[in-house]
Design a protein around this motif. Structure first.
Motif, short mmCIF file in Angstrom:
data_model
loop_
_atom_site.label_atom_id
_atom_site.label_comp_id
_atom_site.label_asym_id
_atom_site.label_seq_id
_atom_site.Cartn_x
_atom_site.Cartn_y
_atom_site.Cartn_z
N TYR A 154 71.32 -71.12 -14.48
CA TYR A 154 72.26 -71.43 -15.55
C TYR A 154 73.60 -70.76 -15.28
CZ TYR A 154 67.77 -72.26 -17.84
OH TYR A 154 66.51 -72.70 -18.13
N VAL A 155 74.65 -71.46 -15.58
CA VAL A 155 75.99 -70.86 -15.49
C VAL A 155 76.12 -69.82 -16.60
CG1 VAL A 155 78.47 -71.31 -15.67
CG2 VAL A 155 77.00 -72.93 -14.47
N ARG A 156 76.69 -68.68 -16.27
CA ARG A 156 76.87 -67.61 -17.28
C ARG A 156 78.22 -67.79 -17.96
NH1 ARG A 156 73.76 -62.67 -15.65
NH2 ARG A 156 75.52 -61.51 -16.44
N TYR A 157 78.21 -68.65 -18.96
CA TYR A 157 79.48 -69.00 -19.62
C TYR A 157 80.04 -67.84 -20.44
CZ TYR A 157 78.87 -73.84 -18.29
OH TYR A 157 78.75 -74.99 -17.56
N ILE A 158 79.18 -66.97 -20.91
CA ILE A 158 79.68 -65.87 -21.75
C ILE A 158 80.64 -65.00 -20.94
CG2 ILE A 158 78.98 -63.74 -22.92
CD1 ILE A 158 76.50 -65.34 -23.91
N ASP A 159 80.24 -64.64 -19.73
CA ASP A 159 81.12 -63.84 -18.87
C ASP A 159 82.40 -64.61 -18.56
OD1 ASP A 159 79.02 -62.13 -18.88
OD2 ASP A 159 78.36 -62.58 -16.84
N LYS A 160 82.23 -65.90 -18.26
CA LYS A 160 83.38 -66.70 -17.84
C LYS A 160 84.35 -66.93 -18.99
CE LYS A 160 80.97 -68.87 -14.02
NZ LYS A 160 81.88 -68.89 -12.87
N THR A 161 83.80 -67.09 -20.21
CA THR A 161 84.68 -67.29 -21.36
C THR A 161 85.50 -66.05 -21.62
OG1 THR A 161 82.90 -68.61 -22.30
CG2 THR A 161 84.72 -68.08 -23.76
N ARG A 162 84.86 -64.89 -21.50
CA ARG A 162 85.58 -63.64 -21.71
C ARG A 162 86.77 -63.54 -20.76
NH1 ARG A 162 80.55 -60.36 -22.58
NH2 ARG A 162 80.43 -60.47 -24.84
N SER A 163 86.51 -63.79 -19.47
CA SER A 163 87.61 -63.64 -18.52
C SER A 163 88.65 -64.74 -18.74
CB SER A 163 87.11 -63.62 -17.08
OG SER A 163 86.21 -64.65 -16.87
N TYR A 164 88.22 -65.92 -19.20
CA TYR A 164 89.18 -67.00 -19.45
C TYR A 164 90.15 -66.59 -20.56
CZ TYR A 164 91.11 -71.39 -21.16
OH TYR A 164 91.96 -72.36 -21.59
N TYR A 165 89.61 -66.12 -21.69
CA TYR A 165 90.50 -65.76 -22.80
C TYR A 165 91.41 -64.59 -22.43
CZ TYR A 165 88.62 -69.00 -26.27
OH TYR A 165 88.29 -70.13 -26.96
N LEU A 166 90.89 -63.64 -21.66
CA LEU A 166 91.76 -62.54 -21.22
C LEU A 166 92.90 -63.09 -20.34
CD1 LEU A 166 89.16 -59.73 -20.43
CD2 LEU A 166 90.82 -59.77 -22.30
N SER A 167 92.56 -64.07 -19.47
CA SER A 167 93.58 -64.63 -18.58
C SER A 167 94.62 -65.43 -19.36
CB SER A 167 92.92 -65.51 -17.52
OG SER A 167 92.62 -66.79 -18.06
N GLN A 168 94.23 -65.91 -20.55
CA GLN A 168 95.17 -66.70 -21.35
C GLN A 168 96.00 -65.82 -22.29
OE1 GLN A 168 95.71 -70.08 -20.79
NE2 GLN A 168 94.39 -69.56 -19.07
N GLY A 169 95.88 -64.53 -22.14
CA GLY A 169 96.77 -63.64 -22.86
C GLY A 169 96.23 -63.08 -24.17
N TYR A 170 94.94 -63.39 -24.50
CA TYR A 170 94.36 -62.79 -25.71
C TYR A 170 94.08 -61.31 -25.44
CZ TYR A 170 93.74 -67.40 -27.78
OH TYR A 170 93.96 -68.64 -28.32
#
Lengths: 102, 173
Positions: B12-28
């Motif tokens: 399974y893709v670990r979306y939780i980790d990826k979502t965290r890094s995505y939102y950080l990269s988007q400036g949150y």
């Protein structure tokens, strides 16, 4: 979306969540979930694969009827033909500018 | 070469980790925190599916081609907005505006792969379900759990009730 499921279900309308993110679904716990291990965006199978779309919808409808356990997650047997990893979009220019200000 | 058998399940893709890094990269500023629930609410079906009204609720930013209501991004992309898509729209006229799909592995070219409206109509024609509700709903992903639960979900619920929806299929993208 799992949170919306919970609110709608709690108010008396049964829901089924068709998920491609098993870790998220496990954490959020919608009332009934059908997990498809496919790339994000293809919850009902690959584009153009009408047969799989119909099969997954049938399974989802069966789950709506047969589920008895709150928070249950049923796994679809499909195996996506190629590995996939999901790489979110790179930072937008606006996000970069926002980060540089901090 | 992997020593995994060819027919083994994909990890399974670990979306939780990826979502965290995505939102950080988007400036949150704060890492995104997913809701964590140990139990779930549950409402049994009260009538057979063959007598039930169903709808699809989607976060795919579903839109209708050549429809002026979806031309103005400022109006329709307001975060947290809930909107309706008439269910008699052929899926061939639907498209997604979301960027949050796995663009390296697939496409969103076929709406039925994430918004199975044609398949749902076929289920109604076969008698598996009673009917498709007059509208399907789009919901924009909100960063805030509170906004999702207190602002968007009640709107979804109200629209479902108004349409006499008996079972809702929710499809996150």
């Amino acid at each position: 979306m799992g949170l919306v499921c919970r609110v709608v279900e709690e108010a008396g309308i049964p829901t089924v969540c068709v998920s491609t993110g098993r870790d998220i679904t496990t954490l959020v716990r919608p009332p009934r979930s059908y997990f498809v291990n496919a790339p994000m965006g293809n919850n009902f199978g690959a584009p153009g694969d009408r047969e799989t779309q119909s099969r997954i919808l049938r399974a989802v409808l069966d789950l709506a009827v047969e589920a008895r356990e709150p928070g249950c997650i049923v796994d679809d047997p499909m195996r996506w033909p190629r590995p996939f990893f999901f790489n979110p979009a790179p930072p937008s220019p606006e996000a970069r500018a926002k980060q540089l200000k901090k | 070469m992997s020593d995994r058998p060819a027919d083994a399940l994909r990890p399974y893709v670990r979306y939780i980790d990826k979502t965290r890094s995505y939102y950080l990269s988007q400036g949150y500023a704060k890492p995104y925190a997913w809701a964590h629930n140990e139990d779930a609410p549950f409402t049994p079906l009260t009538k057979p599916l063959s007598a039930s009204t169903l709808t699809i609720i989607s976060t795919s930013e579903i839109a209708i081609k050549d429809d002026p209501r979806f031309a103005d991004d400022a109006e329709t992309k307001a975060v947290g907005h809930v909107y309706a898509v008439p269910s008699d729209t052929p899926a061939s006229r639907l498209y997604s505006r979301t960027q949050s799909y796995d663009r390296y592995a697939t496409t969103l070219d076929d709406a039925n792969a994430y918004f199975p409206l044609d398949r749902l109509h076929e289920a109604a024609a076969r008698g598996r379900i009673g009917r498709v509700a007059s509208q399907c709903l789009g919901v924009y992903n909100a960063y805030s759990q509170r906004k999702t639960c207190e602002r968007d979900a009640p709107v979804v619920l109200g629209q479902c009730r108004a349409m006499g929806v008996d079972v809702a299929l929710l499809v996150p993208v």
